[in-house]
Design a protein around this motif. Structure first.
Motif: not given
Lengths: 349, 267, 306
Positions: A41-45, A190-198, A212-216
């Motif tokens: 998601g974008p930054s702030g999502c 291992i389970t990977f949880v990866f955060v990205t905006h790309d 994700m979008r604005s907290g959802q």
């Protein structure tokens, strides 16, 4: 699904009173064991906030997070069997590479010989054998990134959290690291949880991803489900390049300003509808076609050419086949829209 | 950065320590100021509010003369040290060059040498050269130790300035001198002001060095207060001490808010 | 080989350099003439013989002033060990060392607390710390007389809860110790806070993430990274405490002498300039060695980290 992480109804509210910001709003999702799961998601999502909730740095205002059936509420980060690869790497500048990697094991009072063995194995795993005695400042960005990875993996966490971990690297390195990360995830199980905006990162590495979008959470699915079948305009727009076509459903076709587009049979007659079509799925023809339009701009992009058409449409045509006819600026062309390329969107407007 | 909602960041015991810390720092000061308004002249028993002791202080010619001396010294030392410090900071700013470290070491000297050593050295220097101790020797000594205090904020301010602004001024047809006058100086002013105020406070508060190099008739307020304390504790001492204290606090506060404004401007 | 004529760039740089030194020189000369030079004079006087009524005998060199630190001549002109001054030195050192430790124990947690606050609150708290830093030390020392003396506030307070009799707190080593801690506490907090403020708290998060609890994160990450600030805090407290003059003068008894009082005596009652100069010079040398050690230890550290 054999769930590793179950997130239910998690909300996070920053600040209070009039300034309160909902960083996460009733987020629920499940992440399977040994899955490479991406929060996109974008930054702030809210994607990083969700990651920090799993790590224990943020505390959800409501909702719960369970790891292998155990509720994480009240557990500080240092008691959770998860480890994080931080965006800035957060390598301890006063410790050597080996000391950095050993840090977590020392906290758990692992025997010295065992620590030494693990550190050696980790250095080998991230291809940094021989760098153990260096300080982080003496390493390149890519090497620091791998140390951060080794430092987290050394503790054999149940879940590895990666916070925008590739964003500080240059393009070439980033592409190498994608493969590297994928390999590590397969090798370690291992389970990977990866955060990205790309979106490219998300599509190439993930088993599944959540947009994700604005907290959802806007949509969850495999990369191909998300790319080929975006459910909303937001997802279709955020991932890849998309044409939106709007019109009225008549006789199982969508009547648009520039012609008729085939659509799946189950849409209600006479309703307003928007569909998404990827530019590479459209075909340009001189005569006929489902839609007619005019070329307004031609952008040469090496492996392909992007044609911009009147009515805010784009078509990508590969440059490899010499057979592809060249069209001139201002030429009137037809567009062939295959039914399989048409994705109706839920938010019709 | 850190999420204050998360109890993770609450280190146990810190809250209690910080209360003790500020109580320890401020209770003595409050006691002193409170007692300066006490009617009773003997001890610490509170017997009523009065301004009498301040009246006594202001009617004491010796105190008034000492205060005048303090002001003369502080104002002259501030003026000279601020000019010296501003010039030096401008000379040191921008590119690196040979010999810079010599000046860095010189400026650091008054900051790290114990006051008593500076005091002894200055006294012996003036005496061996046959220079009579007077207000002048006091002012000279004050200029020396005020210069670094004036220098540091000015230097910091210069460091924070974008070096490109001078190029921009030159690009817009300003000669270097005009550029300094129209661009650098106005931007530097908050730094200069805060440097000057620090120099003023440091000079006003100095006791040890002044005590050594002040000749007869060159008594400053702290030196006079020291003499009074040695004779005995009187409400008069409380009053004059409170005055000195409040003056320092006023100047620090002013300098702080000017600094804040300056920082707000530049960011 | 012919020397190439200076290019325009070289010539401009030379002019720039001249201008710079023109700006720096007045301040440099001022500090050199009235700070560095006086110290050389002081060093010279420390190896001269004292004059009969104060002053010195110029040209009469002698190491007596330094010898006097530990030795004195008895009635039959033999050199014997004199521990009077040694005990003053050791009292000064131990009072200053304890001051450093106590200010560190109180100052570090306080700085840590402040650094963990939201930015607005941090600024206000640091302003409150810096006010005592800039206010008159003499007056702040005096305020403790009001608290500590017999009949002072502390005793009156104790009387309220039933204590009777005199405490005799003032004019003791205890009073000097309290005064030193009180005076120099802000000197400890400011540099420590500065280093904590610059600390990347994500590193502490990383420590938590790797299983370190608060205590462990403090010991293994925060303390090592704040070490330069802690060290400069210790120096900023220890040096002025060691050279303090009016704190022991006002709060200490006649026996609670420190080096500063001893030095002052040489220009007052004792009238022994060379001895006073020698004491000052020894103090100065000690301070410079301390600074050198600090620079060697932490300057390199900083370079390695940046």
């Amino acid at each position: 699904m054999n769930s590793s992480i179950v997130i239910s109804n998690v909300s996070v509210i920053f600040g209070g009173g009039a300034n309160a910001v909902k960083a996460l709003d009733q987020v629920s999702l499940e992440i399977a064991q040994n899955e490479f799961f991406t929060l996109l998601g974008p930054s702030g999502c809210g994607k990083t906030t969700l990651l920090r909730c799993i790590a224990g740095f943020e505390i959800p205002s409501t909702g719960s997070i369970r790891l292998d059936g155990v509720a994480l509420e009240g557990l500080p980060p240092f008691k959770r069997p998860v480890n994080t690869v931080f965006q800035s790497y957060a390598l301890f500048p006063h410790l050597t590479v080996a000391q950095n990697i050993a840090f977590g094991l020392q906290e758990r009072r692992v025997a010295k010989a065992e620590i030494e063995r693990t550190v050696g194995r980790m250095l080998e795993l991230v291809k940094l054998s021989g760098y153990g005695a260096r300080k982080p400042a003496q390493l390149s960005g890519g090497q620091q990134q791998r140390v951060a990875l080794a430092r987290a993996l050394a503790n054999s966490p149940k879940v590895l959290l990666l916070d925008e971990s590739l964003s500080a690297l240059d393009l070439k390195l980033r592409q190498d690291m994608r493969l590297e990360l994928k390999r590590l995830q397969r090798d370690t199980g291992i389970t990977f949880v990866f955060v990205t905006h790309d979106q490219d990162e998300a599509l190439t590495m993930s088993d599944r991803l959540a947009v994700m979008r604005s907290g959802q959470v806007a949509q969850i699915g495999t990369p191909s489900q998300i790319y080929d079948h975006p459910r909303s305009k937001y997802v279709a727009d955020f991932i890849g390049d998309t044409n939106f076509l709007s019109g009225i459903v008549r006789d199982n076709r969508l009547e648009t300003q520039s012609g008729f587009v085939p659509i799946p049979a189950d849409l209600p007659q006479g309703s307003k509808q928007t569909v998404a079509v990827r530019p590479e799925r459209l075909r340009l023809v001189s005569d006929g076609g489902d839609l007619r339009s005019r070329i307004t701009q031609i952008v040469y992009m090496g492996n392909e050419t992007m044609y911009h058409l009147e009515g805010d449409m784009r078509v990508r045509v590969p440059n490899n086949a010499g057979a592809t006819p060249q069209y001139a600026l201002g030429a009137e062309v037809g567009l062939v829209v295959p039914l399989s390329a048409v994705q109706p969107l839920e938010d019709a407007s | 950065m850190t999420s204050s909602q998360n109890p993770l960041w609450r280190f146990p015991g810190l809250q209690a320590i910080i209360w003790f810390f500020f109580a320890f720092l401020y209770v003595p000061i409050f006691v002193l100021v409170a007692l300066s308004f006490n009617k009773n002249d003997a001890a610490t028993l509170w017997t009523g509010f009065t301004f009498d002791w301040y009246r006594v202080v202001l009617e004491n010619d010796n105190i008034v003369r000492a205060a005048q001396n303090s002001l003369i010294v502080a104002l002259s030392a501030t003026a000279v040290s601020t000019v010296l410090a501003t010039a030096a900071a401008l000379g040191m700013a921008g590119r690196r060059f040979k010999g810079q470290n010599v000046f860095n070491a010189l400026v650091g000297l008054p900051l790290l040498v114990p006051e008593i050593v500076t005091a002894v050295a200055s006294l012996l220097f003036f005496l061996s050269l046959g220079i009579p101790l007077s207000l002048v020797t006091v002012i000279i000594a004050h200029i020396v130790f005020c210069t670094p205090f004036a220098y540091l904020p000015i230097r910091a301010r210069l460091e924070g300035l974008d070096p490109r602004i001078n190029e921009a001024a030159a690009d817009l047809y300003s000669s270097p001198l005009r550029a300094f006058w129209r661009v650098t100086l106005p931007l530097l002013l908050p730094g200069i002001l805060s440097g000057a105020m620090l120099a003023f406070i440091i000079s006003l508060d100095d006791f040890v060095i002044t005590f050594f190099v002040a000749g007869a008739g060159a008594t400053t307020l702290p030196v006079y207060i020291f003499g009074m304390i040695r004779i005995g504790i009187t409400p008069e001492v409380n009053a004059v001490s409170s005055l000195l204290l409040l003056l320092s606090i006023a100047v620090v506060t002013l300098s702080y808010f000017l600094g804040q404004r300056g920082a707000a401007h530049s960011s | 080989m012919t020397r190439a004529a200076p290019t325009v760039k070289q010539r401009l740089e030379r002019i720039d350099l001249l201008g710079r030194w023109g700006l720096i020189l007045p301040a440099a000369l001022m500090i050199f003439s009235f700070m560095a030079l006086p110290m050389l004079v002081m060093a010279l006087i420390s190896i001269l013989e004292p004059g009969n009524f104060g002053g010195v005998k110029w040209g009469a060199y002698s190491g007596d002033a330094y010898q006097k630190f530990i030795l004195e001549r008895d009635l039959s002109d033999h050199l014997v060990v004199n521990t009077d001054y040694l005990s003053i030195f050791s009292r000064s050192f131990s009072l200053s060392a304890v001051t450093t430790v106590l200010t560190l124990l109180l100052g570090f947690p306080s700085a840590l607390y402040i650094a963990l606050q939201p930015p607005k609150r941090r600024q206000i708290l640091m302003f409150l710390v810096s006010i005592p830093f800039w206010t008159n030390l003499l007056v702040r020392t005096y305020s403790w007389i009001l608290l500590l003396r017999n009949g002072g506030l502390i005793q009156s307070g104790l009387e309220v809860i039933g204590f009777r009799g005199s405490l005799n707190l003032l004019y003791t080593d205890f009073a000097v110790q309290v005064g030193l801690v009180y005076s120099f506490l802000p000197f400890m907090v400011l540099p420590i806070y500065t280093s904590l403020e610059k600390l990347d708290w994500r590193l502490v998060e990383a420590a938590f993430d790797l299983g370190a609890n608060r205590w462990s994160a403090l010991r293994r990450v925060i303390l090592p990274l704040a070490a330069p600030g802690i060290a400069s805090g210790c120096i900023l407290v220890f040096i002025p405490a060691l050279g303090s003059y009016f704190i022991p003068e006002l709060l200490g008894g006649s026996r609670a002498l420190m080096i500063g009082n001893l030095i002052q005596n040489q220009f007052g009652a004792s009238r022994n300039w060379p001895f006073g100069a020698a004491l000052s010079f020894a103090l100065l040398a000690f301070v410079l060695v301390l600074m050198l050690l600090y620079a060697l230890r932490f300057q390199r550290n900083l370079e390695a980290q940046s």
